[in-house]
Design a protein around this motif. Structure first.
Motif, mmCIF file in Angstrom:
data_model
loop_
_atom_site.group_PDB
_atom_site.id
_atom_site.type_symbol
_atom_site.label_atom_id
_atom_site.label_comp_id
_atom_site.label_asym_id
_atom_site.label_seq_id
_atom_site.Cartn_x
_atom_site.Cartn_y
_atom_site.Cartn_z
ATOM 1 N N ALA A 1 36.073 45.251 54.001
ATOM 2 C CA ALA A 1 34.880 45.093 53.157
ATOM 3 C C ALA A 1 34.053 43.880 53.549
ATOM 4 N N GLY A 2 34.526 43.079 54.496
ATOM 5 C CA GLY A 2 33.789 41.885 54.887
ATOM 6 C C GLY A 2 33.625 40.942 53.715
ATOM 7 N N ALA A 3 32.417 40.441 53.527
ATOM 8 C CA ALA A 3 32.155 39.497 52.428
ATOM 9 C C ALA A 3 31.556 40.188 51.209
ATOM 10 N N ASP A 4 31.671 41.507 51.130
ATOM 11 C CA ASP A 4 31.231 42.246 49.943
ATOM 12 C C ASP A 4 32.407 42.274 48.971
ATOM 13 N N TRP A 5 32.505 41.294 48.097
ATOM 14 C CA TRP A 5 33.707 41.121 47.278
ATOM 15 C C TRP A 5 33.862 42.216 46.229
ATOM 16 N N ASP A 6 32.770 42.756 45.732
ATOM 17 C CA ASP A 6 32.881 43.880 44.792
ATOM 18 C C ASP A 6 33.470 45.105 45.488
ATOM 19 N N ALA A 7 33.022 45.353 46.720
ATOM 20 C CA ALA A 7 33.583 46.481 47.477
ATOM 21 C C ALA A 7 35.057 46.235 47.802
ATOM 22 N N ALA A 8 35.373 44.997 48.134
ATOM 23 C CA ALA A 8 36.770 44.665 48.426
ATOM 24 C C ALA A 8 37.651 44.893 47.194
ATOM 25 N N ALA A 9 37.136 44.519 46.031
ATOM 26 C CA ALA A 9 37.904 44.723 44.799
ATOM 27 C C ALA A 9 38.134 46.204 44.545
ATOM 28 N N GLU A 10 37.142 47.034 44.834
ATOM 29 C CA GLU A 10 37.299 48.477 44.641
ATOM 30 C C GLU A 10 38.384 49.028 45.570
ATOM 31 N N ILE A 11 38.382 48.550 46.823
ATOM 32 C CA ILE A 11 39.420 48.989 47.775
ATOM 33 C C ILE A 11 40.809 48.649 47.242
ATOM 34 N N ALA A 12 40.927 47.445 46.700
ATOM 35 C CA ALA A 12 42.236 47.009 46.208
ATOM 36 C C ALA A 12 42.675 47.810 44.984
ATOM 37 N N VAL A 13 41.763 47.968 44.037
ATOM 38 C CA VAL A 13 42.127 48.640 42.781
ATOM 39 C C VAL A 13 42.517 50.094 43.029
ATOM 40 N N GLU A 14 41.893 50.730 44.013
ATOM 41 C CA GLU A 14 42.227 52.124 44.320
ATOM 42 C C GLU A 14 43.687 52.284 44.740
ATOM 43 N N GLN A 15 44.297 51.198 45.207
ATOM 44 C CA GLN A 15 45.683 51.289 45.683
ATOM 45 C C GLN A 15 46.706 50.838 44.622
ATOM 46 N N LEU A 16 46.228 50.486 43.434
ATOM 47 C CA LEU A 16 47.119 50.033 42.373
ATOM 48 C C LEU A 16 47.434 51.171 41.416
ATOM 49 N N GLU A 17 48.658 51.168 40.891
ATOM 50 C CA GLU A 17 49.087 52.208 39.957
ATOM 51 C C GLU A 17 49.784 51.574 38.754
ATOM 52 N N PRO A 18 49.027 50.809 37.937
ATOM 53 C CA PRO A 18 49.650 50.211 36.744
ATOM 54 C C PRO A 18 49.973 51.290 35.714
ATOM 55 N N GLU A 19 50.811 50.932 34.769
ATOM 56 C CA GLU A 19 51.199 51.879 33.719
ATOM 57 C C GLU A 19 50.756 51.350 32.361
ATOM 58 N N ASP A 20 50.579 52.279 31.430
ATOM 59 C CA ASP A 20 50.306 51.887 30.051
ATOM 60 C C ASP A 20 51.548 51.220 29.457
ATOM 61 N N ASP A 21 51.342 50.225 28.602
ATOM 62 C CA ASP A 21 52.450 49.697 27.807
ATOM 63 C C ASP A 21 51.879 49.159 26.504
ATOM 64 N N ILE A 22 52.695 48.491 25.709
ATOM 65 C CA ILE A 22 52.241 48.055 24.388
ATOM 66 C C ILE A 22 51.203 46.931 24.480
ATOM 67 N N HIS A 23 51.078 46.321 25.650
ATOM 68 C CA HIS A 23 50.162 45.196 25.791
ATOM 69 C C HIS A 23 48.765 45.609 26.271
ATOM 70 N N ALA A 24 48.702 46.640 27.091
ATOM 71 C CA ALA A 24 47.405 47.055 27.645
ATOM 72 C C ALA A 24 47.549 48.430 28.279
ATOM 73 N N SER A 25 46.438 49.138 28.318
ATOM 74 C CA SER A 25 46.435 50.430 29.003
ATOM 75 C C SER A 25 46.299 50.203 30.504
ATOM 76 N N ALA A 26 46.646 51.233 31.262
ATOM 77 C CA ALA A 26 46.506 51.140 32.719
ATOM 78 C C ALA A 26 45.043 50.967 33.104
ATOM 79 N N GLU A 27 44.157 51.647 32.407
ATOM 80 C CA GLU A 27 42.737 51.536 32.734
ATOM 81 C C GLU A 27 42.213 50.126 32.482
ATOM 82 N N TYR A 28 42.674 49.510 31.403
ATOM 83 C CA TYR A 28 42.233 48.140 31.121
ATOM 84 C C TYR A 28 42.766 47.179 32.178
ATOM 85 N N ARG A 29 44.002 47.376 32.610
ATOM 86 C CA ARG A 29 44.553 46.526 33.676
ATOM 87 C C ARG A 29 43.734 46.686 34.967
ATOM 88 N N LYS A 30 43.337 47.901 35.283
ATOM 89 C CA LYS A 30 42.504 48.102 36.479
ATOM 90 C C LYS A 30 41.145 47.421 36.322
#
Length: 282
Positions: free
Chosen positions: A233-262
């Motif tokens: 993504a070079g110095a496009d930090w928003d694009a870099a963040a999107e690349i990273a988040v696409e590879q994460l698979e958090p789970e829902d729990d009592i503290h936060a939903s997976a979508e909120y963690r993403k």
């Protein structure tokens, strides 16, 4: 609640500790800082018959810095790492991350190597070791000493490659190469709580400011610390963040939903990468 009855051992040397682990490893736990182990004992989440207290092994209470990086002995407390100016100058990410570990009272007792062996996916120091491509030095009577890379050390949630008869002796955090900036940030409901999401980043640039390497590591976003390369993504930090988040698979729990963690990961990653870049950009 109180812990189950255990037979207590207080070895005076590393050799004695290793011998005790060889003899009782399958039924023993090593006690250093005890900030994770003691609560688990009290809640009966673990019930070893032997407790091997290594707090007398003063030879392992060190934070050493050389030209290559920082070596942290098994009895160095988080607070020792946080206060070691020489370690911060060589590997800034250590202090950036360790100062977010729980509260000062816990950092005064808890050990960095103990946190690594505990392998909690919500803990900061395993993620730091993973991002820096560090190593653990393990010792046993059976096999002597062996070095395990961070990429091979964390094998599951609360599970590491440290065998029952092995004592984790030292962690090695290599100094980032070239012109590299780092940053750590996380979000929790209260100061000192486990993070809902935590992000560490490193960005390497040329003298002209061109990005040659950008990586992010996450806590509380999966079963193990996850390092993601976002250099494309070079110095496009928003694009870099999107690349990273696409590879994460958090789970829902009592503290936060997976979508909120993403959502948190997306914002924190962009901000952290930008901060790492600005720390070293011309």
């Amino acid at each position: 609640m109180k812990p189950p009855p255990v037979v207590y051992h207080g070895p005076d040397t590393v050799d004695e500790a290793v011998r005790l682990l060889a003899e009782h490893g399958a039924h023993a736990k090593v006690l250093a800082g005890g900030q994770s182990l003691v609560p688990m004992l009290n809640m009966r989440l673990t019930a070893p018959s032997r407790l091997i207290d290594v707090n007398r092994l003063d030879e392992l209470a060190y934070v050493r810095t050389d030209l290559e990086g920082v070596r942290v002995g098994a009895l160095a407390r988080h607070a020792d790492v946080e206060r070691a100016t020489h370690a911060f100058e060589a590997v800034p990410l250590l202090r950036q991350a360790v100062r977010t570990v729980a509260h000062p009272t816990i950092r005064n007792r808890g050990t960095t190597v103990g946190s690594l062996v505990h392998a909690d996916p919500c803990a900061e120091m395993p993620a730091v070791l993973a991002l820096l491509d560090g190593e653990l030095l393990l010792r046993s009577e059976r096999g002597g000493e062996r070095v395990v890379k961070a990429a091979d050390f964390f094998v599951g949630p609360m599970e590491s490659a440290c065998q029952e008869d092995e004592l984790a002796v030292e962690a090695y955090f290599p100094k980032p190469k070239g012109r590299t900036g780092t940053d750590w940030r996380e979000m929790s409901r209260r100061n000192g709580d486990y993070a809902l999401c935590g992000v560490g980043t490193s960005v390497r640039v040329t003298e002209a400011g061109e990005v040659t390497s950008a990586k992010a590591v996450f806590i509380a976003m999966g079963p193990m610390p996850r390092v993601v390369d976002v250099t494309a993504a070079g110095a496009d930090w928003d694009a870099a963040a999107e690349i990273a988040v696409e590879q994460l698979e958090p789970e829902d729990d009592i503290h936060a939903s997976a979508e909120y963690r993403k959502h948190l990961a997306r914002i924190l990653t962009a901000r952290s990468l930008r901060a790492s870049y600005e720390a070293v950009a011309p």
